[in-house]
Design a protein around this motif. Structure first.
Motif, PDB file in Angstrom:
ATOM      1  N   THR A 288       0.820  -1.202   0.000  1.00 34.21           N
ATOM      2  CA  THR A 288       0.000   0.000   0.000  1.00 34.21           C
ATOM      3  C   THR A 288       0.863   1.266   0.000  1.00 34.21           C
ATOM      4  OG1 THR A 288      -0.061  -0.007   2.397  1.00 34.21           O
ATOM      5  CG2 THR A 288      -1.812  -1.196   1.251  1.00 34.21           C
ATOM      6  N   TYR A 294      -1.963  -4.830   3.407  1.00 35.51           N
ATOM      7  CA  TYR A 294      -3.117  -5.709   3.486  1.00 35.51           C
ATOM      8  C   TYR A 294      -2.714  -6.940   4.291  1.00 35.51           C
ATOM      9  CZ  TYR A 294      -4.736  -2.811  -0.396  1.00 35.51           C
ATOM     10  OH  TYR A 294      -5.101  -1.755  -1.180  1.00 35.51           O
ATOM     11  N   ARG A 307      -6.647  -4.464   6.349  1.00 33.88           N
ATOM     12  CA  ARG A 307      -5.237  -4.145   6.578  1.00 33.88           C
ATOM     13  C   ARG A 307      -4.753  -4.889   7.825  1.00 33.88           C
ATOM     14  NH1 ARG A 307      -3.355   0.592   4.007  1.00 33.88           N
ATOM     15  NH2 ARG A 307      -4.751   1.061   2.254  1.00 33.88           N
TER      16      ARG A 307
END
Length: 408
Positions: A288, A294, A307
């Motif tokens: 990310t 994630y 996440r």
């Protein structure tokens, strides 16, 4: 004239960045102190009405919104004590030490629990920090006894410490998380002079490096061995998306584990392993923008998946240390700084909310539908550890303050 003023300008910029970092760290710890006071009160209330025996330490928030407490046998039971010791370390306030001691005392009983590999998580995060900050000889004895107990789970034929017992699907499972328990063994050698702890830690690290990692330096979660021959029977990712996927927290455990192994041994193979794991993580196309990953890098539903703030916290703490050993140190520190900024600005709970936990949006065991997108205590623990390491770097002090020693 440009040359004349270039150096002072750069110096002023560096000082300004240092002051900004210190201000943000101070703010984060002010928040942590406030929230932890809330968590202490919530924990006392939950304990008073608990139906399960022996629960005392917060772990997460239940699906019904209530605070989940665990007893000392739970692998997460030592983190809250460690969190309290970190608050004492940062503030120097005696009251945090006083609050840490009772939670630590309960964890001391785990020193003889040979039914678990989580001795590092449970005893070293609690009692280890207590000894580091007080040098009380009693805590030293507990650490050594816990290390002796952990060594009873070592099989020299396999070359690893067994992770789980009583699991029908595996004969001799070893999980990547187990790398985190090696710090206890390294410390026990320093405290006792007995090199057997060190040798077992190194053997485990070497076997794990050989069998747990794929060609791209991503890690499986579980390797099952034949305890009679040491042969690898099966490789899988039990808590991840699929057996061949890269479970985010597992990659963080590996990064942290091999960084600490390099610190304790000076073996450059461990430094290279840590750097290769970092390369996998930060070159991953599914990483990310805010560097809070994630829950699994290969979940096919990305970006519509949870996440894992806990993985981010662990990575940040490891990266601050790794930055002091590597020629890529500036990059590692920059990534760690970015993670801390992201966590502090976008993943913190609101004051007085979340029962007093610090961080939201962690994922424990998604395949089991357990602890999905909730606060989890180890996310908070490694977040505070990372903040302390960030502060040490800003203050130009050793990043690691080991029990009884200081390491650069």
């Amino acid at each position: 004239m440009k040359i004349k003023f270039a150096i002072p300008a750069l110096l002023l910029q560096t000082l300004a960045l240092g002051a900004f970092a210190q201000k943000s760290i101070d703010k984060a710890f002010d928040f942590a102190q406030h929230q932890t006071e809330v968590l202490l009160k919530e924990t006392a209330q939950a304990k008073a009405t608990a139906t399960k025996p022996g629960v005392f330490s917060p772990r997460n928030i239940n699906p019904d919104g209530s605070l989940a407490l665990v007893n000392s046998k739970d692998w997460c039971s030592g983190f809250f004590a460690g969190e309290l010791w970190y608050l004492y370390e940062f503030t120097g306030k005696p009251e945090w030490k006083e609050k840490a001691i009772p939670f630590t005392t309960i964890m001391e009983g785990e020193k003889t629990n040979g039914g678990t590999h989580d001795m590092g998580f449970k005893v070293y995060c609690s009692v280890g920090n207590a000894y580091r900050l007080t040098h009380d000889a009693h805590y030293k004895d507990v650490i050594i006894e816990a290390a002796k107990t952990l060594c009873t789970r070592f099989n020299p034929t396999v070359g690893c410490i067994k992770s789980w017992d009583n699991r029908r699907e595996w004969k001799y499972p070893v999980i990547i998380d187990n790398m985190m328990n090696l710090e206890l063994l390294f410390e026990a050698t320093k405290l006792s002079g007995d090199s057997s702890f060190y040798k077992i830690a190194v053997t485990h690290a070497n076997t794990t490096m050989k069998n747990h990692f794929r060609a791209d330096y991503s890690s499986y979660h579980v390797i099952d061995y034949d305890p009679e021959t040491g042969k690898v029977l099966h490789k899988q990712t039990h808590q991840g998306f699929a057996d061949e996927s890269a479970w985010a927290r597992g990659q963080a455990w590996g990064l942290y584990g091999y960084t600490l192994c390099y610190r304790e041994t000076g073996n450059k193979a461990y430094l290279q392993q840590a750097e290769n794991i970092a390369k996998f993580i930060f070159s991953n196309p599914n990483m990310t923008k805010d560097l809070v990953p994630y829950w699994d890098y290969n979940d096919t539903a990305i970006p519509n998946v949870p996440r894992d703030a806990s993985a981010a916290s662990i990575m940040a703490s490891a990266l601050f240390e790794l930055s002091t050993y590597s020629s890529n140190g500036k990059t590692y520190k920059a990534n760690a700084d970015k993670i801390i900024k992201s966590l502090s600005e976008h993943y913190q709970a609101k004051p007085d909310s979340a029962h007093g936990f610090l961080l939201l949006h962690s994922t424990g065991h998604k395949p089991a539908k357990s602890e999905i997108d909730v606060p989890i205590i180890y996310a908070d623990y490694y977040y505070l550890e990372a903040l302390l390491r960030q502060k040490h770097l800003a203050d130009k002090k050793p990043v690691i303050n080991a029990a009884g020693t200081l390491n650069n």
